[in-house]
Write an enzyme that holds these catalytic residues in place. Structure first.
Site, PDB file in Angstrom:
ATOM      1  N   SER A 136       7.457  -2.690  16.255  1.00 46.03           N
ATOM      2  CA  SER A 136       6.245  -1.934  15.933  1.00 46.03           C
ATOM      3  C   SER A 136       5.684  -1.307  17.204  1.00 46.03           C
ATOM      4  O   SER A 136       5.953  -1.794  18.315  1.00 46.03           O
ATOM      5  CB  SER A 136       5.204  -2.892  15.347  1.00 46.03           C
ATOM      6  N   TYR A 149       0.258 -10.797  15.831  1.00 44.94           N
ATOM      7  CA  TYR A 149       1.270  -9.810  15.417  1.00 44.94           C
ATOM      8  C   TYR A 149       1.819  -9.074  16.634  1.00 44.94           C
ATOM      9  O   TYR A 149       3.036  -8.947  16.801  1.00 44.94           O
ATOM     10  CB  TYR A 149       0.636  -8.837  14.420  1.00 44.94           C
ATOM     11  N   LYS A 153       5.768  -9.096  18.072  1.00 51.18           N
ATOM     12  CA  LYS A 153       6.575  -7.870  18.196  1.00 51.18           C
ATOM     13  C   LYS A 153       6.961  -7.616  19.650  1.00 51.18           C
ATOM     14  O   LYS A 153       8.037  -7.093  19.933  1.00 51.18           O
ATOM     15  CB  LYS A 153       5.816  -6.678  17.603  1.00 51.18           C
TER      16      LYS A 153
HETATM   17  P1  NDP Z   1       5.947  -5.254   3.386  1.00 55.25           P
HETATM   18  O1  NDP Z   1       4.939  -6.349   3.487  1.00 55.25           O
HETATM   19  O2  NDP Z   1       5.680  -4.093   2.519  1.00 55.25           O
HETATM   20  O3  NDP Z   1       7.386  -5.866   3.028  1.00 55.25           O
HETATM   21  C1  NDP Z   1       7.867  -6.957   3.757  1.00 55.25           C
HETATM   22  C2  NDP Z   1       9.043  -7.577   3.043  1.00 55.25           C
HETATM   23  O4  NDP Z   1       9.471  -8.728   3.819  1.00 55.25           O
HETATM   24  C3  NDP Z   1       8.673  -8.105   1.661  1.00 55.25           C
HETATM   25  O5  NDP Z   1       9.737  -7.926   0.777  1.00 55.25           O
HETATM   26  C4  NDP Z   1       8.421  -9.583   1.937  1.00 55.25           C
HETATM   27  O6  NDP Z   1       8.587 -10.402   0.813  1.00 55.25           O
HETATM   28  C5  NDP Z   1       9.495  -9.863   2.967  1.00 55.25           C
HETATM   29  N1  NDP Z   1       9.209 -11.101   3.696  1.00 55.25           N
HETATM   30  C6  NDP Z   1       8.061 -11.402   4.352  1.00 55.25           C
HETATM   31  N2  NDP Z   1       8.115 -12.663   4.797  1.00 55.25           N
HETATM   32  C7  NDP Z   1       9.310 -13.168   4.416  1.00 55.25           C
HETATM   33  C8  NDP Z   1       9.932 -14.440   4.550  1.00 55.25           C
HETATM   34  N3  NDP Z   1       9.327 -15.456   5.176  1.00 55.25           N
HETATM   35  N4  NDP Z   1      11.169 -14.615   4.037  1.00 55.25           N
HETATM   36  C9  NDP Z   1      11.794 -13.615   3.381  1.00 55.25           C
HETATM   37  N5  NDP Z   1      11.248 -12.399   3.206  1.00 55.25           N
HETATM   38  C10 NDP Z   1      10.015 -12.177   3.711  1.00 55.25           C
HETATM   39  O7  NDP Z   1       6.129  -4.773   4.919  1.00 55.25           O
HETATM   40  P2  NDP Z   1       6.650  -3.365   5.518  1.00 55.25           P
HETATM   41  O8  NDP Z   1       7.757  -2.822   4.717  1.00 55.25           O
HETATM   42  O9  NDP Z   1       5.471  -2.549   5.833  1.00 55.25           O
HETATM   43  O10 NDP Z   1       7.205  -3.890   6.937  1.00 55.25           O
HETATM   44  C11 NDP Z   1       8.585  -3.995   7.235  1.00 55.25           C
HETATM   45  C12 NDP Z   1       8.722  -4.166   8.736  1.00 55.25           C
HETATM   46  O11 NDP Z   1       8.141  -3.044   9.398  1.00 55.25           O
HETATM   47  C13 NDP Z   1       8.029  -5.396   9.302  1.00 55.25           C
HETATM   48  O12 NDP Z   1       8.816  -5.937  10.338  1.00 55.25           O
HETATM   49  C14 NDP Z   1       6.744  -4.838   9.875  1.00 55.25           C
HETATM   50  O13 NDP Z   1       6.218  -5.646  10.888  1.00 55.25           O
HETATM   51  C15 NDP Z   1       7.239  -3.503  10.390  1.00 55.25           C
HETATM   52  N6  NDP Z   1       6.200  -2.507  10.587  1.00 55.25           N
HETATM   53  C16 NDP Z   1       5.387  -2.147   9.548  1.00 55.25           C
HETATM   54  C17 NDP Z   1       4.393  -1.214   9.744  1.00 55.25           C
HETATM   55  C18 NDP Z   1       3.459  -0.814   8.650  1.00 55.25           C
HETATM   56  O14 NDP Z   1       2.417  -0.206   8.958  1.00 55.25           O
HETATM   57  N7  NDP Z   1       3.762  -1.059   7.396  1.00 55.25           N
HETATM   58  C19 NDP Z   1       4.208  -0.566  11.061  1.00 55.25           C
HETATM   59  C20 NDP Z   1       5.147  -0.991  12.067  1.00 55.25           C
HETATM   60  C21 NDP Z   1       6.094  -1.930  11.820  1.00 55.25           C
HETATM   61  P3  NDP Z   1       7.264 -10.938   0.003  1.00 55.25           P
HETATM   62  O15 NDP Z   1       6.466  -9.720  -0.342  1.00 55.25           O
HETATM   63  O16 NDP Z   1       7.863 -11.615  -1.153  1.00 55.25           O
HETATM   64  O17 NDP Z   1       6.536 -11.836   0.958  1.00 55.25           O
END
Ligand code: NDP
Length: 244
Positions: A136, A149, A153
């Protein structure tokens, strides 16, 4: 069209929703043999329906033993995307042990562990590979209420570099993408207040947040042969935020 993805085994974590799900769908379209891992079964069921051919694994990546047992069943992986993460926002003075431990377990420790399991397989099979860690902009800039967070990262960026150092001799490349805000569930949870949004976008030269596809395209580039000489790199997908 990204080269070197077709027919390859790919594992995407956090593929139930958001960016990870979109990466799984894009890799499936590119002809990769995709395994999508997440922790909510309903999300994985709907992904299987949307993209027949995608295999799914349901496990909480915060659980080291369960993760290891689950990944022992996965087939040959050449492409890995460590995408799963949580964003548990708390003011610095109110950070709890629970939020700290959960964040580091999922955002950092799981990326290390899943990569170890996959890289050991690659080395045993004598095949090259590509790993992308989803980091991120928060790895390199302090953001309000993002103490834990940001720390996860930042640590993930250094993990990317140390993995690139030690896995390079095995022809396994390791890079990260570092996006700005994306309006997924995670993004919507933390970036709905208009004032907060305006303050952030005013610091982004392109004046807007990233789209899911912006991040997906950069991940596919780093997985593909088109980035064959790039390893240990952090690729901003941030409209210029980190340059300023
Ligand atoms: P979402 O919360 O929309 O999706 C995250 C996914 O990861 C979900 O399917 C969630 O499942 C899964 N997940 C979370 N914890 C676990 C776990 N312990 N075991 C298995 N699966 C897990 O997040 P984003 O798509 O927005 O984020 C994706 C990546 O991008 C992350 O690394 C985030 O830090 C990074 N990012 C996001 C930004 C943003 O603004 N959105 C900006 C910069 C980076 P469930 O919902 O069932 O928990």
């Amino acid at each position: 069209v990204a080269q070197g993805l077709c027919g390859r085994g790919a594992l995407v974590t956090g593929a139930g929703k958001g960016i990870g799900r979109a990466v799984a769908v894009a890799l499936n379209r590119a002809g990769a043999r995709v395994t999508a891992l997440s922790q909510t079964k309903a999300d994985l069921d709907s992904l299987e329906q949307e993209c027949p051919g995608i295999q799914t694994l349901c496990v909480d990546l915060g659980d080291w033993e369960a993760t290891e047992a689950t990944l022992n069943t996965v087939g040959a992986v050449y492409l890995l995307v460590n995408n799963a993460a949580v964003a548990l926002l708390q003011p610095f003075l109110e950070v709890t042990k629970e939020a700290f431990d959960r964040s580091f377990d999922v955002n950092l420790r799981a990326a290390l562990h899943v990569s170890q399991i996959v890289a050991r397989q690659m080395i045993a099979r004598g095949v090259p590979g590509a790993i992308v860690n989803v980091s991120s902009q928060a790895s390199q800039r302090a953001l309000q209420d993002h103490t834990v967070y940001c720390a996860t990262k930042c640590a993930l960026d250094m993990l990317t570099k140390t993995m690139a150092l030690e896995l390079g001799p095995h022809q396994i490349r390791v890079n990260s993408v570092n996006p700005t805000v994306v309006m997924t569930d995670m993004g919507r949870l933390n970036w709905t207040e208009p004032q907060k949004v305006a303050a952030m976008t005013s610091r982004i030269p392109l004046g807007k947040f990233a789209e899911v596809d912006d991040v997906v395209n950069s991940i596919l580039f780093l997985l593909s042969n088109q980035s064959a000489m790039t390893t240990g790199a952090m690729l901003p997908v941030d409209g210029g935020f980190l340059a300023c």
